[in-house]
Design an enzyme around this catalytic site. Structure first.
Site, short mmCIF file in Angstrom:
data_model
loop_
_atom_site.label_atom_id
_atom_site.label_comp_id
_atom_site.label_asym_id
_atom_site.label_seq_id
_atom_site.Cartn_x
_atom_site.Cartn_y
_atom_site.Cartn_z
N ASP A 173 1.03 -1.10 0.07
CA ASP A 173 0.07 -0.04 0.00
C ASP A 173 0.75 1.14 0.24
O ASP A 173 0.73 2.05 1.00
CB ASP A 173 -0.90 0.09 1.21
CG ASP A 173 -1.84 1.17 1.35
OD1 ASP A 173 -2.16 1.79 0.21
OD2 ASP A 173 -2.26 1.43 2.52
N GLU A 411 4.07 -7.73 7.29
CA GLU A 411 3.03 -8.44 6.90
C GLU A 411 3.24 -9.44 5.60
O GLU A 411 2.41 -9.32 4.74
CB GLU A 411 2.01 -7.23 6.56
CG GLU A 411 1.51 -6.56 7.52
CD GLU A 411 0.14 -5.64 7.41
OE1 GLU A 411 -0.52 -5.68 6.33
OE2 GLU A 411 -0.29 -5.14 8.25
N TYR A 481 -10.92 -1.67 9.94
CA TYR A 481 -11.01 -2.54 8.95
C TYR A 481 -11.96 -3.82 9.40
O TYR A 481 -12.47 -4.47 8.86
CB TYR A 481 -9.80 -3.41 8.29
CG TYR A 481 -9.04 -2.44 7.44
CD1 TYR A 481 -9.61 -1.72 6.31
CD2 TYR A 481 -7.67 -2.44 7.83
CE1 TYR A 481 -8.58 -0.85 5.56
CE2 TYR A 481 -6.97 -1.32 6.87
CZ TYR A 481 -7.20 -0.71 5.85
OH TYR A 481 -6.62 0.10 5.07
N GLU A 513 1.15 -0.95 14.10
CA GLU A 513 0.44 -0.11 13.32
C GLU A 513 -0.88 -0.17 14.02
O GLU A 513 -1.53 -1.35 14.24
CB GLU A 513 0.34 -0.78 11.75
CG GLU A 513 1.43 -0.27 10.83
CD GLU A 513 1.32 -0.89 9.41
OE1 GLU A 513 0.00 -1.05 8.95
OE2 GLU A 513 2.39 -1.24 8.94
N TRP A 558 -0.26 4.30 12.74
CA TRP A 558 -0.12 4.44 11.61
C TRP A 558 -0.99 5.56 11.10
O TRP A 558 -2.16 5.26 11.08
CB TRP A 558 -0.57 3.18 11.01
CG TRP A 558 -0.31 2.91 9.40
CD1 TRP A 558 -1.26 3.16 8.52
CD2 TRP A 558 1.02 2.77 8.74
NE1 TRP A 558 -0.65 2.97 7.21
CE2 TRP A 558 0.88 2.96 7.32
CE3 TRP A 558 2.22 2.65 9.32
CZ2 TRP A 558 1.73 2.66 6.66
CZ3 TRP A 558 3.22 2.56 8.58
CH2 TRP A 558 3.06 2.62 7.11
N LYS A 578 -4.24 7.79 6.83
CA LYS A 578 -4.13 7.53 8.26
C LYS A 578 -3.49 8.42 8.89
O LYS A 578 -3.02 8.28 10.12
CB LYS A 578 -3.98 6.24 8.18
CG LYS A 578 -4.91 5.14 7.82
CD LYS A 578 -4.73 3.90 8.43
CE LYS A 578 -5.89 2.75 7.55
NZ LYS A 578 -5.76 2.55 6.03
C1 BDP Z 1 -1.14 -2.32 6.78
C2 BDP Z 1 0.25 -2.06 6.09
C3 BDP Z 1 0.44 -0.79 5.74
C4 BDP Z 1 -0.90 0.08 5.22
C5 BDP Z 1 -2.01 -0.26 6.24
C6 BDP Z 1 -3.25 0.56 5.78
O1 BDP Z 1 1.24 -2.65 6.93
O2 BDP Z 1 1.50 -0.66 4.48
O3 BDP Z 1 -0.64 0.99 4.62
O4 BDP Z 1 -2.14 -1.50 6.54
O5 BDP Z 1 -4.22 -0.12 5.36
O6 BDP Z 1 -1.53 -3.48 6.72
O7 BDP Z 1 -3.51 1.72 5.89
#
Ligand code: BDP
Length: 600
Positions: A173, A411, A481, A513, A558, A578
């Protein structure tokens, strides 16, 4: 062909002193895109007949609207003279990073190639140079996405990208910026020289022990070192083997509050005369994991900070010193003491700033988007690339006191990821992926046994993958999520999951994160996704939970600032929103909240 000088092992960062010299080739270069990839057959390596301008360093995607999404082939050209003072010298060229594949010609002759972004590489070029005329340097850069690269792209199975439906099709991402994205340097070395330095520090009974290993290309030599901090000087004995020890009484330790740096100067002698020297800034400190806690200089330490991205408008992912300094200032402003180099090694200057500012850095290789739903041969190709990256990264950054942990992946996706995510089960992993990650962890520990090793684990990660890490990094998005708008339920699930992981592993946990996309200026009096209020409340809940959970030794929100990513229906305006700050570093409401908590 003069290939890479050595496989993954890079040389010391160029410096200027009585024995060494360097000049920068940064500036405005000629540039031409090669959408059809016809440059080589048309001899563009001999010189570009038509061209535009480009800045080196830069990411070409940010500075030319026609190239915004272009990640194919691009050609660079420049010219340089070498001073007569460099006659008889060994001359090298160093690229601090080119993303992704680089081919170099000098005066029409092929010098070598290199694969992989974010890390430096060098070529010896003395024999390609001419006197009395300028030297033409041509570089072909290509950044196509491939499942056989790290990080991978254009992946068809076994990962999230097929559901994100993103363009360009990265398996991660963030935007796959292309170009000569860090500084280019010409440098000289004396023919007999110091080739590597490894510093390890320890503290016993209030004496700082500075262990220095010096590699040279000389058979018969002696070495010594001088350490000073302006006030006091400490000198090692003269040694005829490669190791030196300096004892420092009442050392000024390197810490978050007082990141004290000493200047270490190594002298190489042959037949009683000095033939080379090298200087670096070091800190005397220890970092250790004991039980489920992390200790800096024998004191428990709590990580407060962010996953960052090294990117901004106009420069993209390219080296940008004002932006690095600004980001460090914002980290200070907000009260952070730590960051992770998500998801690739940052510029050396950024890590030097962390040394000086007292940030604890979790230093990560570009192993993001790793997947295992593939044939063994392909998995092995990615494994070898990751191993080389670990080797190079540790060689590059091993002497920085701020670097307190190596992260070997972000990840990695287990087989059957979506089902694992759905039922929250982290059942056993397959052997191939487990061996893959264990090899990386083992490599990092073998090259550097002085720092903890980790990987950042996605929801659903098998516990087998965490067996050999020293610290557990968990990326968790309960409340975004999963369980959107239900923050009570989210924190309950987080707490249950982490308590289970802790019971089984007994290791320190950092939530590496946690975040919610937030559009600056979106507000609501009731719960609403994407609003500044929701992000604030979300981060507040995680902070409250971590405060009362002893084994959660750190929180990395994050992300520090919004950043450019690929186009997808999940990413409004091509940005990941974010950030605590917008992409141009204006604070959202939650930045003020974190500041009041973290400065407390
Ligand atoms: C995590 C990833 C990160 C993404 C983040 C997101 O490590 O790189 O930017 O999710 O979804 O899973 O914002």
């Amino acid at each position: 062909m003069n290939r890479l000088i050595n496989n993954g092992e890079i040389m010391l960062k160029p410096q200027q002193n009585n024995y060494r010299d360097k000049i920068s080739l940064d500036g405005i270069w000629k540039f031409k895109v090669d959408t059809e990839d016809i440059g080589i057959q048309n001899n563009w390596q001999l010189g570009l007949s038509s061209f535009k301008q480009i800045a080196v360093p830069s990411s070409w995607n940010e500075i030319d609207p026609e190239l915004s999404d272009y990640i194919g082939v691009g050609w660079y050209q420049s010219e340089f003279y070498v001073s007569r003072l460099w006659d008889e010298k060994n001359i090298y060229i160093r690229f601090a990073s080119v993303t992704y594949h680089c081919t170099l010609w000098i005066n029409g002759q092929l010098v070598g190639t290199h694969d992989g972004g974010h890390l430096p590489f060098e070529f010896k070029i003395s024999e390609f140079l001419q006197k009395d005329y300028s030297n033409k340097i041509v570089v072909r850069v290509e950044n196509e996405l491939s499942p056989l690269r790290v990080p991978p792209g254009n992946v068809d199975t076994g990962s999230l990208s097929i559901f994100m439906n993103n363009l360009p099709r990265t398996n991660y991402d963030f935007f796959p910026y292309a170009g000569i994205d860090r500084t280019v340097t010409l440098f000289t070395l004396p023919s007999e020289h110091i080739s590597d330095i490894t510093v390890n520090t320890n503290i016993k009974n209030n004496v700082g022990l500075v262990d220095v290993i010096v590699n040279t290309n000389v058979d018969d030599y002696s070495i010594y070192a001088v350490l000073d901090d302006g006030d006091k000087t400490f000198k090692s004995e003269l040694s005829n083997d490669n190791s030196l020890l300096i004892s420092v009484d009442n050392p000024n330790l390197w810490s978050v509050k007082d990141p004290h740096l000493y200047n270490l100067k190594i002298f190489l002698e042959n037949k009683n005369s000095i033939i080379d020297t090298y200087e670096l800034k070091i800190g005397i400190r220890t970092i250790e994991v004991k039980g489920d806690q992390i200790y800096l200089n024998d004191e428990k330490i709590e990580f407060k900070g962010f996953g960052r991205h090294e990117e901004s408008p106009i420069t993209g992912r390219a080296q940008n010193l004002p932006q690095s300094i600004m980001d460090h200032n914002l980290l200070k402003w907000i009260g952070a003491n730590s960051y992770r180099t998500a998801h690739y090694p940052y510029s050396e200057e950024d890590i030097e700033l962390a040394d000086a500012n007292g940030f604890l850095v979790i230093n990560e290789i570009p192993a993001v988007g790793l997947f295992f739903d593939d044939i063994k041969e392909n998995i092995d190709i990615r494994l070898e690339l990751c191993r080389k990256q670990i080797n190079t990264l540790i060689n590059r950054d091993k002497n920085h006191p701020s670097v307190v942990m190596w992260s070997v992946a972000n990840e990695p996706f287990p087989l059957d990821l979506l089902n694992r995510m759905k039922d929250g089960k982290n059942g056993p992993a397959d052997e191939i992926s487990t061996n893959f990650l264990n090899t990386l962890i083992e490599d990092a520990k073998t090259i550097d046994n002085s720092r903890p090793v980790t990987l950042a684990a996605i929801h659903g990660t098998p516990l087998d993958w965490l067996e050999n890490v020293d610290v557990i990094l968990l990326n968790r998005y309960y409340g975004w999520y999963f369980d959107q708008l239900d923050l009570d339920g989210a924190i309950e699930k987080l707490s249950n999951e982490l308590s289970e992981i802790h019971d089984k592993t007994k290791k320190p946990i950092i939530i590496s994160e946690f975040g919610a996309d937030t559009i600056p200026g979106f507000h609501s009096v009731s719960d609403e996704l994407y609003t500044e209020e929701y992000q604030l409340e979300y981060w507040k809940r995680y902070l409250e939970y971590a405060k009362k959970t002893d084994y959660v030794v750190g929180l990395h929100a994050w992300v520090l600032a919004d950043f450019r990513t690929t186009h997808s229906t999940m990413r409004i305006g091509g940005l990941n929103h974010k950030g605590a700050f917008t992409r141009d570093r204006k604070p959202k409401m939650s930045a003020h909240y974190l500041r009041s908590e973290w400065n407390n």
